[in-house]
Structures are given as C-alpha cells and as structure tokens.
Design a protein around this motif. Structure first.
Motif, PDB file in Angstrom:
ATOM      1  N   UNK A 189       0.848  -1.182   0.000  1.00 17.35           N
ATOM      2  CA  UNK A 189       0.000   0.000   0.000  1.00 17.35           C
ATOM      3  C   UNK A 189       0.893   1.244   0.000  1.00 17.35           C
ATOM      4  N   UNK A 190       0.346   2.426  -0.306  1.00 19.13           N
ATOM      5  CA  UNK A 190       1.174   3.638  -0.229  1.00 19.13           C
ATOM      6  C   UNK A 190       1.784   3.864   1.147  1.00 19.13           C
ATOM      7  N   UNK A 191       1.072   3.513   2.209  1.00 22.73           N
ATOM      8  CA  UNK A 191       1.624   3.678   3.554  1.00 22.73           C
ATOM      9  C   UNK A 191       2.814   2.751   3.774  1.00 22.73           C
ATOM     10  N   UNK A 192       2.767   1.546   3.225  1.00 20.99           N
ATOM     11  CA  UNK A 192       3.899   0.632   3.332  1.00 20.99           C
ATOM     12  C   UNK A 192       5.086   1.149   2.526  1.00 20.99           C
ATOM     13  N   UNK A 193       4.820   1.698   1.348  1.00 22.35           N
ATOM     14  CA  UNK A 193       5.902   2.231   0.526  1.00 22.35           C
ATOM     15  C   UNK A 193       6.555   3.440   1.181  1.00 22.35           C
ATOM     16  N   UNK A 194       5.775   4.221   1.940  1.00 23.08           N
ATOM     17  CA  UNK A 194       6.306   5.396   2.643  1.00 23.08           C
ATOM     18  C   UNK A 194       6.864   5.046   4.009  1.00 23.08           C
ATOM     19  N   UNK A 195       6.898   3.766   4.360  1.00 22.76           N
ATOM     20  CA  UNK A 195       7.438   3.298   5.637  1.00 22.76           C
ATOM     21  C   UNK A 195       6.634   3.835   6.818  1.00 22.76           C
ATOM     22  N   UNK A 196       5.307   3.970   6.632  1.00 25.75           N
ATOM     23  CA  UNK A 196       4.425   4.368   7.725  1.00 25.75           C
ATOM     24  C   UNK A 196       3.848   3.169   8.455  1.00 25.75           C
ATOM     25  N   UNK A 197       3.861   2.026   7.843  1.00 19.56           N
ATOM     26  CA  UNK A 197       3.386   0.801   8.464  1.00 19.56           C
ATOM     27  C   UNK A 197       4.086  -0.365   7.789  1.00 19.56           C
ATOM     28  N   UNK A 198       4.086  -1.512   8.446  1.00 21.47           N
ATOM     29  CA  UNK A 198       4.809  -2.664   7.915  1.00 21.47           C
ATOM     30  C   UNK A 198       3.896  -3.679   7.254  1.00 21.47           C
TER      31      UNK A 198
END
Length: 216
Positions: A189-198
């Motif tokens: 997901x975009x959050x995973x790509x931005x290192x906001x979640x694993x």
C-alpha cells in the motif's frame, strides 16, 4: 496510546487524520500549485496563501491582504476549436518559470509545468468518494459528513488498498499450494511504501480508529 483496534497510534503506524497520535507531523511548506486556465483557481489560491497586514494610509491604519511572497503558481491554458485541441500555452500567474522549475526538480519531478498529476488525483478522488462524482444522487448534505467520507477514503486508499505500481518482486517466489502459481510479488500500500506501516491494514482496523472532530 492505542486506538480501539489495538494498534499503536504513533506516526509509524497510524494514518494521518485517523488516530490521535499524528499531531507531531511537521508543518507542510507552501505548495507549488498548477492548474488549467480557470481564473477562479487564481483567486482561491491568493485568498488562501497570505496574511493580513496593517498599513498606514492618510493618517489611519487599515488592513491589507498580502499574498505569500513564496507562492509560485502556473497555469496550462488549452485552446479548442470544434471540440479539438489546437494549442497549449503555459502562463505563470505568480513567480518565474525558472523558480517553478527549480522547485519541481527539487521535489523529484521533471520541472515542466503540467496538470497531469492533479487531474489524475481529481479523477481518483471522484471515483473513491461518491459525493464528489459528477451527476450523482449521493450528494453530501453537510460539510462534516463530506469531510468524514473523504478522510475515510484517504485512509482506505493509503492503508488498505494495495497498488500494483508499488509491488516489489520477491527474490524467491513463494509456493501457494495446489494449482495456483507461485507468488512472485509482494503487494504494498502507499503507507507501506512510505514506511508508515509494515503491513496492509483491514477496513475493520481503519474504522476502529476514531476520526478527529471536524467543523462545518
């Protein structure tokens, strides 16, 4: 601090605007907007980015609106004849073309003035939020309801929905058993790509995190 789903609400795992632990995000700088040639965009941007200043005039002090000096704004004007595109011109409403190019290149873009990205974002939002679609029966009756719907869609888009363009090829394909082909990519997901979640969130986990109060 944890949200009702049991997930920690720090800036690494919580979607901004969903849980209460994201108030420590750094403030955003002045944007570098680009749009088509509609004049209303210029009036809206100059009315938003700026401040009131007190100036002396004929022995009295009056307030005068001052547009932010660092604001850079360019427009792409398209000319049509018989519904066919015949010309495209670039107009700088605020700032110089060289300043716009430097800022865009600093953000990782090509530096060219175009509206492709914002038009793509607008179309994505219209597809995700029914109240913003054209010719819809699902119009929002109140601003707080529209804001809540938009915040829910933003969280779903960034934390729940995997994007094919963000997938990563696995070094070793994973066997999935049966007649299914081996998994060659890891969906992100975009959050995973931005290192906001694993990991990818579920819709239930996003809905379990309360929205902040919104005003009309």
């Amino acid at each position: 601090m944890r949200c009702p789903s049991g997930l920690p609400t720090d800036e690494k795992t919580s979607p901004k605007g969903i849980c209460g632990g994201c108030s420590n995000y750094p403030p955003s700088p002045i944007a570098v907007p680009t749009s088509d040639g509609l004049n209303l965009y210029f009036y809206a941007l100059t009315a938003h980015f700026g401040q009131w200043l007190q100036v002396g005039r004929r022995g009295r002090k009056v307030k005068q609106w001052q547009v932010a000096p660092g604001l850079i704004y360019g427009q792409v004007k398209k000319s049509y004849q018989r519904r066919r595109l015949v010309g495209v011109s670039h107009v700088m409403r605020l700032g110089a073309p060289s300043d716009l190019k430097v800022v865009l290149q600093g953000l990782g873009f090509s530096g060219r003035l175009n509206t492709a990205f914002i038009e793509r974002v607008n179309l994505t939002v219209r597809h995700g939020v029914s109240a913003l679609a054209r010719r819809t029966w699902a119009t929002a009756q109140q601003s707080p309801h529209l804001l809540a719907h938009l915040e829910w869609w933003r969280a779903y888009y960034h934390f729940v929905r995997p994007h094919e363009s963000l997938r990563v090829r696995l070094v070793q394909p994973r066997e999935r058993g049966g007649k299914r082909l081996a998994q060659r990519y890891r969906q992100r997901t975009p959050a995973m790509a931005a290192d906001r979640t694993h990991r990818k969130w579920t819709a239930c986990e996003v809905l379990s995190c309360p929205l902040p109060p919104v005003s009309a």
